[in-house]
Design an enzyme around this catalytic site. Structure first.
Site, PDB file in Angstrom:
ATOM      1  N   ASP A  51     -33.947   4.135  23.241  1.00  0.00           N
ATOM      2  CA  ASP A  51     -32.927   3.099  23.384  1.00  0.00           C
ATOM      3  C   ASP A  51     -32.623   2.599  21.981  1.00  0.00           C
ATOM      4  O   ASP A  51     -33.480   1.987  21.328  1.00  0.00           O
ATOM      5  CB  ASP A  51     -33.466   1.961  24.260  1.00  0.00           C
ATOM      6  CG  ASP A  51     -32.454   0.834  24.459  1.00  0.00           C
ATOM      7  OD1 ASP A  51     -31.446   0.787  23.724  1.00  0.00           O
ATOM      8  OD2 ASP A  51     -32.696  -0.016  25.327  1.00  0.00           O
TER       9      ASP A  51
ATOM     10  N   ASN B 102     -25.098   9.812  18.380  1.00  0.00           N
ATOM     11  CA  ASN B 102     -24.023   9.920  19.349  1.00  0.00           C
ATOM     12  C   ASN B 102     -23.929   8.725  20.298  1.00  0.00           C
ATOM     13  O   ASN B 102     -22.851   8.422  20.802  1.00  0.00           O
ATOM     14  CB  ASN B 102     -24.223  11.209  20.171  1.00  0.00           C
ATOM     15  CG  ASN B 102     -23.360  11.236  21.410  1.00  0.00           C
ATOM     16  OD1 ASN B 102     -22.165  11.495  21.354  1.00  0.00           O
ATOM     17  ND2 ASN B 102     -23.981  10.961  22.569  1.00  0.00           N
TER      18      ASN B 102
ATOM     19  N   TYR C 105     -14.471  -2.422  20.356  1.00  0.00           N
ATOM     20  CA  TYR C 105     -14.856  -1.018  20.143  1.00  0.00           C
ATOM     21  C   TYR C 105     -14.310  -0.450  18.838  1.00  0.00           C
ATOM     22  O   TYR C 105     -15.067   0.075  18.014  1.00  0.00           O
ATOM     23  CB  TYR C 105     -14.376  -0.165  21.310  1.00  0.00           C
ATOM     24  CG  TYR C 105     -14.660   1.302  21.115  1.00  0.00           C
ATOM     25  CD1 TYR C 105     -15.960   1.805  21.221  1.00  0.00           C
ATOM     26  CD2 TYR C 105     -13.640   2.203  20.808  1.00  0.00           C
ATOM     27  CE1 TYR C 105     -16.232   3.152  21.028  1.00  0.00           C
ATOM     28  CE2 TYR C 105     -13.903   3.546  20.615  1.00  0.00           C
ATOM     29  CZ  TYR C 105     -15.199   4.018  20.725  1.00  0.00           C
ATOM     30  OH  TYR C 105     -15.459   5.347  20.533  1.00  0.00           O
TER      31      TYR C 105
ATOM     32  N   LYS D 227     -16.323   0.980  15.289  1.00  0.00           N
ATOM     33  CA  LYS D 227     -16.289   2.304  14.688  1.00  0.00           C
ATOM     34  C   LYS D 227     -15.886   2.222  13.210  1.00  0.00           C
ATOM     35  O   LYS D 227     -16.336   3.027  12.390  1.00  0.00           O
ATOM     36  CB  LYS D 227     -15.336   3.222  15.468  1.00  0.00           C
ATOM     37  CG  LYS D 227     -15.865   3.593  16.850  1.00  0.00           C
ATOM     38  CD  LYS D 227     -17.232   4.294  16.779  1.00  0.00           C
ATOM     39  CE  LYS D 227     -17.699   4.803  18.112  1.00  0.00           C
ATOM     40  NZ  LYS D 227     -18.993   5.509  18.042  1.00  0.00           N
TER      41      LYS D 227
END
Length: 255
Positions: free
Chosen positions: A60, A87, A177, A181
């Site tokens: 995790d 990932n 989100y 990134k």
């Protein structure tokens, strides 16, 4: 300690989606895949499906003890890590709970409306989790003669692309989100700079708009297509470049 000639790869968030597809293809290509999964049972089911020596590891990325335990397991069994694919990622915490489509959710995640609590959860996985795994696994990567780190990002994180109001993706740029990134891209750059005088290579990859949990299965590309660039870069040899940011079919993405 297991002594194998195979390259040893750890993939986070690999029990489903793009991570699973990458794990399957790498294992098929003779790489010893350590399939990182937050839920160990789901990871074991995925590893069993993949076969080819794939091994599930409970990991995790938001849990420091889980990361430390995974590092210790890899240290004891293999003594090194040749490939780290960061990932694991999430796009939101509210979309499915509220029964929203991705486009409806995006409207609720604009800067003026974004949930700070949701933002913290997403960034904990997408940004801080990547850095925590990097810090833990770096000593194992240093034991490799041909080590590479592949961070899975998104074209949504590109400031160059999304600062253009005519860009097809700029309408989806939000603090939750997309900005996570962008932060991941910055974290990756810091890795590249730190490791520039070492043999450890670092690459950034965008898998594209795929049909997965991350996109509420509203993407337009298959998992096979979405995973293709991650796999291509992960299979790089020692003479292949570091510091690249590419998407499907080796197309460079501006930072």
């Amino acid at each position: 300690m297991e002594s194998e000639n195979k390259r040893i790869a750890l993939i986070t968030g690999a029990n489903q989606g793009i991570g699973f597809q990458v794990a399957k293809e790498l294992a098929k290509n003779g790489i010893k895949v350590l399939l990182g999964s937050r839920d160990k049972k789901r990871g074991e089911i995925a590893a069993k499906e993949i076969e080819n020596g794939c091994v599930a590891i409970q990991l995790d990325v938001t849990d420091r003890q889980s990361i430390a335990d995974a590092k210790e397991t890899i240290q004891k069994q293999f003594g090194r890590l040749d490939l780290l694919i960061n990932n694991a990622g999430i796009s939101n915490t509210r979309m499915q709970k509220l029964g929203l489509s991705m486009y409806e959710y995006m409207s609720s995640a604009r800067a003026s409306l974004a949930s700070i609590d949701e933002m913290r959860v997403v960034w904990d996985t997408n940004v801080f989790g990547v850095l925590a795994v990097y810090q833990a696994m770096l000593p194992l990567l240093r034991e490799s003669k041909d080590a590479r780190i592949v961070n899975v990002s998104s074209t949504l994180g590109s400031l160059t692309l999304n600062s253009d109001s005519n860009s097809s993706s700029s309408a989806f740029y939000n603090p939750v989100y997309a900005a996570s990134k962008t932060a991941l891209n910055g974290i990756t750059l810091s890795m590249i700079l730190e490791l520039k005088d070492t043999d450890i290579k670092v690459n950034l990859v965008s898998p594209g708009f795929t049909k997965s949990v991350l996109t509420n299965f509203e993407g337009i590309e298959s998992l096979e297509d979405g995973a293709r660039e991650v796999i291509r870069v992960a299979m790089y040899g020692p003479d292949e470049p570091s510091g690249t940011f590419t998407t499907w079919n080796n197309v460079s993405v501006p930072w």
